[in-house]
Design a protein around this motif. Structure first.
Motif, short mmCIF file in Angstrom:
data_model
loop_
_atom_site.label_atom_id
_atom_site.label_comp_id
_atom_site.label_asym_id
_atom_site.label_seq_id
_atom_site.Cartn_x
_atom_site.Cartn_y
_atom_site.Cartn_z
N PRO B 156 34.07 41.22 34.83
CA PRO B 156 35.43 40.68 34.93
C PRO B 156 35.96 40.17 33.60
O PRO B 156 37.17 40.23 33.36
N ALA B 157 35.08 39.68 32.72
CA ALA B 157 35.55 39.17 31.42
C ALA B 157 36.17 40.27 30.58
O ALA B 157 36.95 40.00 29.67
N PHE B 158 35.83 41.52 30.86
CA PHE B 158 36.41 42.65 30.12
C PHE B 158 37.67 43.18 30.78
O PHE B 158 38.22 44.19 30.35
N GLY B 159 38.11 42.53 31.85
CA GLY B 159 39.31 42.97 32.53
C GLY B 159 38.99 43.46 33.93
O GLY B 159 37.88 43.90 34.21
N SER B 160 39.98 43.36 34.81
CA SER B 160 39.74 43.68 36.21
C SER B 160 39.50 45.17 36.40
O SER B 160 38.99 45.60 37.43
N ASP B 161 39.87 45.99 35.39
CA ASP B 161 39.68 47.43 35.54
C ASP B 161 38.37 47.90 34.91
O ASP B 161 38.12 49.09 34.84
N PHE B 162 37.56 46.96 34.44
CA PHE B 162 36.29 47.38 33.82
C PHE B 162 35.26 47.63 34.90
O PHE B 162 34.70 46.70 35.48
N VAL B 163 35.03 48.88 35.19
CA VAL B 163 33.99 49.24 36.16
C VAL B 163 33.39 50.57 35.73
O VAL B 163 34.10 51.50 35.32
N PHE B 164 32.06 50.63 35.76
CA PHE B 164 31.36 51.87 35.41
C PHE B 164 30.31 52.15 36.47
O PHE B 164 29.63 51.24 36.95
N THR B 165 30.20 53.40 36.84
CA THR B 165 29.12 53.82 37.73
C THR B 165 27.83 53.92 36.92
O THR B 165 27.80 54.57 35.88
N VAL B 166 26.81 53.22 37.38
CA VAL B 166 25.53 53.20 36.69
C VAL B 166 24.65 54.32 37.25
O VAL B 166 24.54 54.48 38.47
N LEU B 167 24.05 55.10 36.34
CA LEU B 167 23.24 56.24 36.77
C LEU B 167 21.77 55.98 36.49
O LEU B 167 21.41 55.13 35.66
N TYR B 327 26.35 38.93 47.88
CA TYR B 327 27.20 38.98 49.07
C TYR B 327 26.90 40.30 49.78
O TYR B 327 27.26 41.36 49.25
N PRO B 328 26.28 40.24 50.95
CA PRO B 328 26.10 41.51 51.69
C PRO B 328 27.46 42.05 52.08
O PRO B 328 28.39 41.30 52.36
N LYS B 329 27.59 43.37 52.05
CA LYS B 329 28.87 43.97 52.46
C LYS B 329 29.02 43.87 53.96
O LYS B 329 28.06 44.06 54.71
N ASP B 330 30.21 43.55 54.35
CA ASP B 330 30.51 43.41 55.78
C ASP B 330 31.09 44.73 56.28
O ASP B 330 32.19 45.11 55.86
N PRO B 331 30.37 45.44 57.14
CA PRO B 331 30.88 46.74 57.62
C PRO B 331 32.26 46.61 58.28
O PRO B 331 33.05 47.56 58.26
N ALA B 332 32.54 45.42 58.84
CA ALA B 332 33.84 45.24 59.50
C ALA B 332 34.96 45.05 58.47
O ALA B 332 36.13 45.22 58.79
N ASN B 333 34.57 44.67 57.27
CA ASN B 333 35.58 44.39 56.24
C ASN B 333 35.13 45.00 54.91
O ASN B 333 34.79 44.29 53.96
N PRO B 334 35.10 46.32 54.86
CA PRO B 334 34.48 46.98 53.70
C PRO B 334 35.24 46.78 52.40
O PRO B 334 34.69 47.02 51.33
N ASP B 335 36.49 46.35 52.47
CA ASP B 335 37.26 46.20 51.24
C ASP B 335 37.18 44.80 50.65
O ASP B 335 37.85 44.51 49.66
N ALA B 336 36.37 43.94 51.28
CA ALA B 336 36.26 42.58 50.76
C ALA B 336 35.67 42.61 49.36
O ALA B 336 34.78 43.41 49.06
N ARG B 337 36.21 41.76 48.49
CA ARG B 337 35.73 41.69 47.10
C ARG B 337 35.21 40.28 46.83
O ARG B 337 35.81 39.31 47.29
N PRO B 338 34.14 40.16 46.08
CA PRO B 338 33.65 38.81 45.75
C PRO B 338 34.64 38.11 44.83
O PRO B 338 35.29 38.75 44.00
N PRO B 339 34.75 36.77 44.96
CA PRO B 339 35.72 36.03 44.12
C PRO B 339 35.40 36.14 42.64
O PRO B 339 36.31 36.00 41.81
N GLU B 340 34.15 36.39 42.30
CA GLU B 340 33.79 36.47 40.87
C GLU B 340 34.54 37.57 40.15
O GLU B 340 34.73 37.51 38.94
N LEU B 341 34.97 38.60 40.90
CA LEU B 341 35.66 39.72 40.24
C LEU B 341 37.00 39.28 39.66
O LEU B 341 37.55 39.93 38.78
N ALA B 342 37.54 38.16 40.17
CA ALA B 342 38.84 37.70 39.70
C ALA B 342 38.73 36.83 38.45
O ALA B 342 39.74 36.44 37.88
N GLU B 343 37.51 36.53 38.05
CA GLU B 343 37.34 35.72 36.84
C GLU B 343 37.80 36.50 35.62
O GLU B 343 37.41 37.64 35.43
N GLY B 344 38.61 35.86 34.81
CA GLY B 344 39.13 36.56 33.64
C GLY B 344 38.17 36.51 32.46
O GLY B 344 37.25 35.78 32.41
#
Lengths: 51, 344
Positions: B156-167, B327-344
């Protein structure tokens, strides 16, 4: 060298220009898709692992 | 051969201001007495001995040019000319290579990373594995093949769009797709050291800014089943006054300098490429068998490695983080995001 190539291109100016640009494009493609990918594996600055 | 230039000198003054050029223009404006304008200089030029208007041909010079053209090619001159052109060409090729490394590989890698992310999303949405199958926990839940994406890394410190798939794996071919997981190191959230390598220059440069991360910055890893939050460990110079200094930051809740076997694990360190101990389960202690460490003393760490300094392979920059939350993913709410992602 480049002047010699230009003089030996056939046709009028427009044809010469087209052929010249095509040759430049071919050289760039060769560099970017063949030479550079080959060269970078031999250069060290892509090493990011600790091992 | 100079017809174009001749036209210019004749036509331009007339067309541009609609006046005939004055043979001896008087100085105008406040700079005129210091520096005559170009056109004034040109108009005045014929009055000066030895000067001609641009484009006017010096009969002697023309003779010389004709003489040179007519002479048979001087081999030394030709060789020097070709050598010069080749040297310039080589310089241009080197510059092109730099552009290739810094920009073009970014585009090529971005396409591959997109493909890997799409494949991972398909894999996750396929639902081959039912969520929270008890028999499938921890040891069995990650089994990626070489080059297969199995997690997403957010910083999140690199921006909310910083996401990479790890292989899985750290070969050149895998690292040009995205950050690569050192095989045989722990998987996200597990005790041990989840270690990932990534490029710093070109190839998407996922770890370009590792030097900018501060202690307690969140490193968020999304897996099929959960969101795992790691936080960067205290920097060496912060350890001494941690409890009263940096450690009072709300983000640092639960982040403390590690003790015991982990006492020498800093938030960031610069090491030699040969120091593979940084990705050991207990960083800095590659000789230590992790099984010999009592489970209650085992830490779950994340380690990111990249090259250092930028554009060089002389050293490695290594970032260590410690498990903070899952945070385990909730199958009933798959789009839930952890609050840490909003940290700038």
């Amino acid at each position: 060298m480049y002047a010699w190539i230009w003089r030996n291109l056939p046709g009028p100016f427009a044809t010469k220009l087209t052929v010249a640009l095509l040759m430049v494009a071919a050289v760039l493609a060769l560099l970017f898709f063949v030479v550079f990918p080959w060269a970078e594996t031999r250069l060290p600055f892509n090493d990011v692992t600790a091992s | 051969m100079n017809s174009g230039a001749d036209d210019d000198t004749v036509v331009l003054p007339v067309v541009r201001d609609g006046r005939q050029p004055q043979p001896h223009p008087r100085p105008r404006g406040r700079h005129a007495h210091r520096k005559p304008s170009r056109r004034a200089a040109r108009s005045a030029a014929p009055a000066l001995p030895g000067l001609r208007r641009p484009g006017e041909e010096d009969p002697e010079a023309t003779d010389v040019i004709t003489a040179v053209r007519a002479a048979p090619a001087d081999p030394v001159r030709t060789a020097l000319g070709v050598t010069g052109e080749l040297l310039i060409t080589m310089g241009v090729v080197v510059l092109l290579f730099v552009a290739y490394e810094v920009y073009v590989t970014d585009w090529l890698s971005a396409a591959k990373q997109d493909d890997a992310t799409a494949a991972l999303d398909r894999n996750w949405s396929d639902g081959e594995i039912t969520a929270a199958d008890p028999g499938n926990q921890r040891t069995e839940k990650f089994r990626p093949g070489d080059g297969e994406g199995f997690a997403k890394l957010y910083v999140p410190a690199f921006g909310s769009d910083f996401v990479f798939t790890v292989l899985e794996g750290t070969t050149d071919r895998i690292l040009e797709i995205g950050p690569g997981h050192y095989k045989d190191t722990a998987f996200p959230g597990e005790p041990g050291n989840f270690s990932v390598a990534g490029h710093r220059v070109g190839k998407g440069a996922p770890f370009n800014d590792l030097d900018l991360l501060r202690s307690c910055d969140a490193l968020v890893v999304e897996t099929r089943e959960s969101w795992v939050i790691y936080r960067v460990l205290p920097m060496p110079d912060e350890v001494a006054g941690w409890a009263t200094g940096r450690g009072t930051d709300p983000r640092c809740a639960g982040v403390n300098p590690l003790g015991g076997r982990y006492a020498k694990v800093p938030g960031r360190e610069i090491v030699l490429p040969s120091q593979s101990g940084v990705i050991a389960p207990v960083p800095g202690h590659p000789e230590l068998s992790f099984d010999a460490v009592p489970p209650e003393e085992q830490a779950a760490l994340i380690t990111l490695t990249t090259c250092h300094p930028r554009f060089s392979a002389a050293k490695r920059m290594v970032l260590h983080g410690v498990f903070a939350k899952e945070y385990p993913k909730d199958p009933a709410n798959p789009d839930a995001r952890p609050p840490e992602l909003a940290e700038g």
